[in-house]
Design a protein around this motif. Structure first.
Motif, PDB file in Angstrom:
ATOM      1  N   ALA A 139      15.615  -4.478  33.558  1.00 28.10           N
ATOM      2  CA  ALA A 139      14.038  -4.977  32.472  1.00 28.10           C
ATOM      3  C   ALA A 139      13.068  -5.633  31.978  1.00 28.10           C
ATOM      4  N   ALA A 140      13.804  -6.848  33.239  1.00 32.80           N
ATOM      5  CA  ALA A 140      13.148  -8.120  33.046  1.00 32.80           C
ATOM      6  C   ALA A 140      12.088  -8.064  34.016  1.00 32.80           C
ATOM      7  N   LEU A 141      12.055  -7.274  35.325  1.00 31.13           N
ATOM      8  CA  LEU A 141      11.440  -6.730  36.340  1.00 31.13           C
ATOM      9  C   LEU A 141       9.974  -5.291  35.544  1.00 31.13           C
ATOM     10  N   SER A 142      10.140  -4.931  34.680  1.00 32.20           N
ATOM     11  CA  SER A 142       9.964  -4.364  33.680  1.00 32.20           C
ATOM     12  C   SER A 142       8.886  -4.649  32.952  1.00 32.20           C
ATOM     13  N   ALA A 143       9.234  -5.946  31.824  1.00 32.17           N
ATOM     14  CA  ALA A 143       8.590  -7.132  31.506  1.00 32.17           C
ATOM     15  C   ALA A 143       7.848  -8.143  32.004  1.00 32.17           C
ATOM     16  N   LEU A 144       7.850  -8.782  33.822  1.00 30.50           N
ATOM     17  CA  LEU A 144       7.175  -9.579  33.450  1.00 30.50           C
ATOM     18  C   LEU A 144       6.427  -8.756  34.954  1.00 30.50           C
ATOM     19  N   LEU A 163      12.536 -14.970  23.697  1.00 36.65           N
ATOM     20  CA  LEU A 163      12.772 -14.115  24.931  1.00 36.65           C
ATOM     21  C   LEU A 163      10.718 -13.860  25.350  1.00 36.65           C
ATOM     22  N   ARG A 164      10.508 -14.154  23.954  1.00 35.21           N
ATOM     23  CA  ARG A 164       8.443 -13.974  24.336  1.00 35.21           C
ATOM     24  C   ARG A 164       7.984 -15.146  25.324  1.00 35.21           C
ATOM     25  N   ARG A 165       8.577 -16.143  24.850  1.00 34.94           N
ATOM     26  CA  ARG A 165       8.482 -17.998  25.563  1.00 34.94           C
ATOM     27  C   ARG A 165       8.326 -17.698  27.265  1.00 34.94           C
ATOM     28  N   GLN A 166       9.220 -16.769  27.523  1.00 35.81           N
ATOM     29  CA  GLN A 166       9.840 -16.289  29.109  1.00 35.81           C
ATOM     30  C   GLN A 166       8.498 -15.586  29.762  1.00 35.81           C
ATOM     31  N   ILE A 167       8.100 -14.443  28.761  1.00 39.42           N
ATOM     32  CA  ILE A 167       8.248 -13.340  28.835  1.00 39.42           C
ATOM     33  C   ILE A 167       6.032 -13.878  28.988  1.00 39.42           C
ATOM     34  N   ALA A 168       5.696 -14.841  28.176  1.00 37.97           N
ATOM     35  CA  ALA A 168       4.244 -15.154  28.344  1.00 37.97           C
ATOM     36  C   ALA A 168       4.359 -16.224  29.830  1.00 37.97           C
ATOM     37  N   LEU A 215       4.879  -6.156  22.794  1.00 34.72           N
ATOM     38  CA  LEU A 215       5.708  -4.905  23.261  1.00 34.72           C
ATOM     39  C   LEU A 215       6.405  -5.144  24.386  1.00 34.72           C
ATOM     40  N   ARG A 216       6.407  -5.750  24.875  1.00 33.47           N
ATOM     41  CA  ARG A 216       7.397  -5.981  26.542  1.00 33.47           C
ATOM     42  C   ARG A 216       7.852  -6.967  26.059  1.00 33.47           C
ATOM     43  N   THR A 217       7.904  -8.097  25.302  1.00 36.90           N
ATOM     44  CA  THR A 217       9.634  -8.131  24.938  1.00 36.90           C
ATOM     45  C   THR A 217      10.180  -7.489  24.284  1.00 36.90           C
ATOM     46  N   LEU A 218       9.542  -6.633  23.005  1.00 34.38           N
ATOM     47  CA  LEU A 218      10.429  -5.282  22.151  1.00 34.38           C
ATOM     48  C   LEU A 218      11.386  -4.650  22.896  1.00 34.38           C
ATOM     49  N   ALA A 219      10.117  -4.082  24.160  1.00 34.50           N
ATOM     50  CA  ALA A 219      10.866  -3.334  25.120  1.00 34.50           C
ATOM     51  C   ALA A 219      11.903  -3.773  25.905  1.00 34.50           C
ATOM     52  N   TYR A 220      11.687  -5.373  26.138  1.00 28.83           N
ATOM     53  CA  TYR A 220      13.015  -5.852  26.782  1.00 28.83           C
ATOM     54  C   TYR A 220      14.300  -6.140  25.632  1.00 28.83           C
ATOM     55  N   TRP A 221      14.571  -6.446  24.608  1.00 27.46           N
ATOM     56  CA  TRP A 221      15.290  -6.642  23.376  1.00 27.46           C
ATOM     57  C   TRP A 221      16.322  -5.070  23.659  1.00 27.46           C
ATOM     58  N   SER A 222      15.192  -4.122  23.204  1.00 28.64           N
ATOM     59  CA  SER A 222      15.694  -3.064  22.955  1.00 28.64           C
ATOM     60  C   SER A 222      16.758  -2.350  24.312  1.00 28.64           C
ATOM     61  N   ALA A 223      16.133  -2.897  26.011  1.00 27.91           N
ATOM     62  CA  ALA A 223      17.094  -2.428  26.320  1.00 27.91           C
ATOM     63  C   ALA A 223      18.413  -3.051  26.133  1.00 27.91           C
TER      64      ALA A 223
END
Length: 200
Positions: free
Chosen positions: A193-198, A134-139, A152-160
């Motif tokens: 969740a993806a929109l928030s992460a990206l 997940l982290r690699r895609q966000i980065a 933090l965004r990875t954790l928030a996405y996974w949490s959702a």
């Protein structure tokens, strides 16, 4: 008395795991008995202990097989040529689909004596692999963010994603009359969740 079923050691291990997986998918892991599974596959009660010293080690093997199966799907998504944002979305949906298909197995993998009060080290490593995917895609989408913000965004996405899958598995998601179908709700949750992460 009927003769016991002859077996090769690796065949017995495989047969026990297949029987255990079927039991868990039908009933959950709490009532699983290795002795009962031994009877089911046609061997003596002591035979399974040549491969699994105790019930916990057997459950751990089942959970590891579950992670390998789930992460094989995740890896194929992560290795695809689609854009990172789409890969992040597909990774989220893949987990939700897996949790919906194998709800009792997910319980064993994430919410069992293998994870609480102490998370098994082998399972922790599988969880790290999933987190890193997940982290690699966000980065890749927002590379200018700090490592701390990406984490933090990875954790928030996974949490959702996990939170939605867990709530749906436990039957505590309720929608108003006329709301979209559950599968569409899942896609909407992942999209938001993806929109928030990206979003930069």
């Amino acid at each position: 008395m009927p003769a016991k079923k002859p077996y090769h050691k690796e065949n017995l291990r495989r047969d026990l795991l297949e029987a255990g997986r079927a039991y868990i998918e039908a009933n959950g892991h709490l009532g699983l008995s290795i002795r009962t599974l031994a009877q089911q596959v046609g061997v003596s009660p002591g035979a399974p202990y040549h491969h699994f010293p105790d019930r916990r080690s057997f459950l751990l093997a089942l959970a590891i097989d579950g992670f390998k199966e789930m992460l094989a799907v995740s890896q194929s998504i992560a290795d695809s040529t689609t854009k990172p944002a789409e890969r992040l979305r597909e990774l989220g949906l893949a987990f939700i689909r897996f949790a919906e298909t194998y709800p009792h197995l997910i319980d064993l993998m994430y919410e069992s004596e293998l994870t609480s009060p102490t998370l098994d080290e082998e399972l922790l490593e599988f969880q790290r692999v999933g987190h890193d995917a997940l982290r690699r895609q966000i980065a890749a989408v927002v590379p200018d963010l700090s490592d701390q913000e990406i984490d933090l965004r990875t954790l928030a996405y996974w949490s959702a994603i996990y939170g939605f899958a867990s709530m749906r598995r436990k039957g505590i998601i309720h929608t108003s009359p006329g709301a979209v179908a559950t599968v569409d709700i899942a896609e909407a949750i992942v999209d938001r969740a993806a929109l928030s992460a990206l979003t930069s």
